[in-house]
Design an enzyme around this catalytic site. Structure first.
Site, PDB file in Angstrom:
ATOM      1  N   ASP A 154     -15.623 -23.206  39.139  1.00  0.00           N
ATOM      2  CA  ASP A 154     -15.630 -22.084  38.076  1.00  0.00           C
ATOM      3  C   ASP A 154     -16.958 -21.551  37.553  1.00  0.00           C
ATOM      4  O   ASP A 154     -17.813 -22.272  37.840  1.00  0.00           O
ATOM      5  CB  ASP A 154     -14.805 -22.486  36.858  1.00  0.00           C
ATOM      6  N   ASP A 181     -17.477 -19.544  34.042  1.00  0.00           N
ATOM      7  CA  ASP A 181     -17.844 -19.463  32.843  1.00  0.00           C
ATOM      8  C   ASP A 181     -17.230 -20.817  32.096  1.00  0.00           C
ATOM      9  O   ASP A 181     -16.404 -21.452  32.390  1.00  0.00           O
ATOM     10  CB  ASP A 181     -16.687 -18.479  32.362  1.00  0.00           C
ATOM     11  N   ARG A 217      -7.900  -6.707  27.470  1.00  0.00           N
ATOM     12  CA  ARG A 217      -9.439  -7.022  27.014  1.00  0.00           C
ATOM     13  C   ARG A 217     -10.239  -6.184  27.689  1.00  0.00           C
ATOM     14  O   ARG A 217     -11.191  -5.397  26.869  1.00  0.00           O
ATOM     15  CB  ARG A 217      -9.725  -8.346  27.555  1.00  0.00           C
ATOM     16  N   LYS A 256      -6.021 -19.105  41.269  1.00  0.00           N
ATOM     17  CA  LYS A 256      -6.980 -19.634  42.049  1.00  0.00           C
ATOM     18  C   LYS A 256      -6.582 -20.497  43.079  1.00  0.00           C
ATOM     19  O   LYS A 256      -6.995 -20.568  44.012  1.00  0.00           O
ATOM     20  CB  LYS A 256      -7.927 -20.453  41.028  1.00  0.00           C
ATOM     21  N   ASP A 303     -13.131 -25.724  33.820  1.00  0.00           N
ATOM     22  CA  ASP A 303     -12.850 -26.138  32.188  1.00  0.00           C
ATOM     23  C   ASP A 303     -11.511 -26.041  31.694  1.00  0.00           C
ATOM     24  O   ASP A 303     -10.910 -26.396  30.843  1.00  0.00           O
ATOM     25  CB  ASP A 303     -13.746 -25.467  31.101  1.00  0.00           C
TER      26      ASP A 303
END
Length: 218
Positions: free
Chosen positions: A10, A12, A57, A148, A169
């Protein structure tokens, strides 16, 4: 065909200490940033679905090409400690590294290039000829939960007999451990320790230097 080993990482809060979507929002002012950051946290904690907030978003932020370029620079500036060192060790063990993110390919590519990663699996942002936001790849798997493992499964299907491990995370990363996808999940916790993700992890670490040894044990 010889088997291959893939580490899907990942971006971020894992390779970089920032969340790209939040950085885009911060460029638009503190009010919008607070609103977007709350949505991002809820999605990463698994309280709401990724699909329910992804387009929302971006529609609120309306990021420009210049905004994406600014975030690209921030990714490079906020690289997590020891990532480059760990990547060298991981490659020395025979693992191939692919960045797999629910973020934006446009912004992640410079970070990937600096780390010697050729393949970035992430969402494309589109801009018009003036650099204004013109949408995103709504069909890309990581715009929704379960995306994913879908990407990983496709890579493994193209490389029979190979193996994959995911490090990240959030809950979208934990989901990557699934039949036909990643065989193990490592939770990265230095930036954000998300207990739901840690509970599903085969291992967890706050130090990238530990990752090569973890891969060999899993």
């Amino acid at each position: 065909m010889p088997s291959r080993r893939f580490l899907f990482a990942d971006c971020d809060s894992t390779l970089s200490s920032i969340e790209g979507i939040d950085e885009l929002a911060q460029l638009k002012g503190p009010g919008l940033f607070a609103r977007i950051a709350a949505l991002t946290t809820d999605a990463m904690e698994g309280r709401i679905t990724i699909a329910s907030v992804f387009a929302r978003r971006l529609d609120l932020i309306q990021p420009t090409r210049a905004d994406a370029e600014t975030v690209a620079r921030h990714y490079v500036e906020t690289l997590e400690p020891h990532v480059a060192e760990a990547f060298a060790g991981i490659r020395a063990l025979g693992w191939e590294i692919i960045i797999l993110s629910g973020g934006f390919r446009n912004a992640i590519r410079p970070l990937a290039a600096g780390l010697g990663v050729e393949r970035v699996e992430a969402v494309d942002l589109y801009f018009d000829d003036k650099g204004n936001y013109a949408g995103h790849d709504t069909a890309y798997p990581t715009t929704r939960n379960g995306g994913k493992p879908e990407v990983i499964a496709a890579v493994l299907a193209a490389n029979p007999g190979s193996r994959a491990v995911m490090i990240g995370d959030g809950m979208s990363d934990a989901e990557a451990k699934a039949p036909g996808a990643a065989s193990a999940f490592i939770a990265y916790t230095r930036v954000a320790r998300r207990e739901k993700a840690v509970a599903r992890a085969d291992a967890h670490t706050a130090d990238w230097r530990e990752v090569p040894a973890l891969l060999e044990r899993l």
